[in-house]
Design an enzyme around this catalytic site. Sequence first.
Site, PDB file in Angstrom:
ATOM      1  N   VAL A   1      36.218 -43.568  -3.569  1.00 18.37           N
ATOM      2  CA  VAL A   1      36.100 -44.808  -3.853  1.00 18.37           C
ATOM      3  C   VAL A   1      35.305 -45.279  -4.995  1.00 18.37           C
ATOM      4  CG1 VAL A   1      35.523 -47.151  -2.911  1.00 18.37           C
ATOM      5  CG2 VAL A   1      36.558 -45.444  -1.399  1.00 18.37           C
ATOM      6  N   GLY A   2      34.484 -44.441  -5.148  1.00 17.59           N
ATOM      7  CA  GLY A   2      33.185 -44.612  -6.383  1.00 17.59           C
ATOM      8  C   GLY A   2      34.077 -44.397  -7.638  1.00 17.59           C
TER       9      GLY A   2
ATOM     10  N   GLY B   1      28.801 -44.694  -1.627  1.00 15.60           N
ATOM     11  CA  GLY B   1      29.745 -44.325  -0.717  1.00 15.60           C
ATOM     12  C   GLY B   1      30.406 -42.985  -1.226  1.00 15.60           C
ATOM     13  N   SER B   2      31.679 -42.927  -1.010  1.00 10.63           N
ATOM     14  CA  SER B   2      32.387 -41.747  -1.288  1.00 10.63           C
ATOM     15  C   SER B   2      32.671 -41.476  -2.909  1.00 10.63           C
ATOM     16  CB  SER B   2      33.692 -41.561  -0.415  1.00 10.63           C
ATOM     17  OG  SER B   2      34.670 -42.763  -0.761  1.00 10.63           O
TER      18      SER B   2
ATOM     19  N   GLU C   1      18.431 -44.751  -8.006  1.00 13.17           N
ATOM     20  CA  GLU C   1      17.864 -45.981  -7.218  1.00 13.17           C
ATOM     21  C   GLU C   1      16.043 -45.603  -6.834  1.00 13.17           C
ATOM     22  OE1 GLU C   1      21.112 -48.158  -5.086  1.00 13.17           O
ATOM     23  OE2 GLU C   1      21.318 -46.343  -4.201  1.00 13.17           O
TER      24      GLU C   1
ATOM     25  N   CYS D   1      24.012 -38.432   2.881  1.00 13.34           N
ATOM     26  CA  CYS D   1      24.383 -37.864   1.669  1.00 13.34           C
ATOM     27  C   CYS D   1      23.749 -36.702   1.350  1.00 13.34           C
ATOM     28  CB  CYS D   1      24.514 -38.986   0.783  1.00 13.34           C
ATOM     29  SG  CYS D   1      22.703 -39.652   0.487  1.00 13.34           S
TER      30      CYS D   1
END
Length: 500
Positions: free
Chosen positions: A237-238, A233-234, A469, A289
Amino acid sequence: MTQVAAPVDGLNLIGGSRRPARDGATFESRSPAHRDEVVGVFARSSSADVDDAVAAAAAAFRDWRRTPWPARGDIVLRAAQVLERRKEELARLMTREMGKVLVEARGDVQEAIDMGKFIAGEGRRAFGETVPSELRDKWAMTMRQPLGVVGIITPWNFPIAIPSWKIFPALLAGNTVVFKPAEDTPACALAFVEALREAGLPDGVVNVVFGYGEEAGEALIRHPQVRGVSFTGSVEVGRHVSEVCGAGLKRCSLELGGKNAIVVLDDADVELAVDGALWGAFGTSGQRCTASSRLVVQRGVLLPFTEQLRERAAALRVGDGLDERVQVGPVINEKQLGRIHGYTEIGVEEGARLILGGAVSAEGDHADGWFYLPTIFSDVRSGMRVAQEEIFGPTTAIMPAENADDALRIANGTSYGLSLSVYTRDVRAAFRAVEELEAGIVYVNAPTIGAEIQLPFGGIKDTGNGHREAGRVALDQFSEWKSIYIDYSGHLQRAQIDTE
Ligand code: NAD
């Protein structure tokens, strides 16, 4: 007239049963191309629902961790096959729910299929090491262990692919999962998990709590029984997720934003670079992203590149992604539409030259959706906010560079480090760029989007916290190493002491 599907029944999935939120609260998922169209009504979960889901995952962990790796891999493989069979249906659901055009929605599902097939194979290959001991009659080896219950939190822009990047390897490694998908794409998340259930995943191994980040998400990252959190996510927030996980000493993997650049050098094939920029900047309406939101162009090709790109971008067809002729779909929601337009105003104020778009499109077919015109700024300098901040919309910035060194410096000049690319026909310039570009992913003669699942995916600097990932390393964030010593000498042997 197209037939609108019935709204998805968005109950949570906890311990194999579908349940409303304990307090009965719900929220809607609506189509960004037709805001009156309700895609589904979903449980709005609170910490009580998260507690139930974690308890179910903890109970299921006892048996799942003992299920052999190849058997877990078989379930992941079957889930990939279910996704393959349902690919078209899921792609259409995705286009309705988050807006990306059909051809890209099919690609999103395909990425999950590929990930499932790839990671299933790791079930027979999740190697440890056997290494010589320093002592006689003693073996030394390693094996992977699951973490336990892991929390998975995902964004809306790759609503099936990103959950697959996380959940497939988490399961293969023997973890059980509580999944909190993005509030904008819960129907896609549910469809993904249903594929796992159809593939024979035991109850409680994956649990889904729908809802908002500050409610369900926050409860999940704080839950003491959650041993690891995988978040995409952003940055904002991360950072918060990282702090909470840090305080709880939890494993935490973050995949965050990007401000990616394509570098076009004087010797580049300009037409090829324009093709790449068009796809990289406006694919998924720039909501990737890895979107090519900066185009760093050496002076010698600046004019032809700018003119060709402007002309080609002006011809892009914007509309409902379910229409196969459409190339740029809506943006995700009203808030994001306002944010994208806010950046257009900022760019103009900063003195960048708006050469295309820069406006909301609300006429005709676009009247009941969130559409923004493909937007190009030229004459953008490094210090400008439109060159530094992630816009996450169909906006790109052309930045002139004096020479190759200058171009690489500009490309590296942001706080992000996800994906960078270079267009050149000079092999020396290409290899120099590969070495110098500060990013987790580098492309030569291709845009900043287009990662394949068999390679690690992730970024440096503010894009993440060092995890990756996909690829074989996907297992790293979901497993611990156990080192094992087996002494069959029959007497006490002391490492570091009895080594003569
Ligand atoms: P976001 O950070 O707003 O939300 C992401 C997820 O976090 C959502 O599920 C949300 O509900 C949840 N969340 C929000 N507050 C939370 C909290 N306090 N605790 C726990 N969870 C919380 O991001 P978004 O708008 O959904 O997605 C866009 C962002 O994601 C962009 O910055 C984009 O670059 C990034 N992204 C990164 C990658 C990558 O792999 N690097 C891939 C896709 C998207």
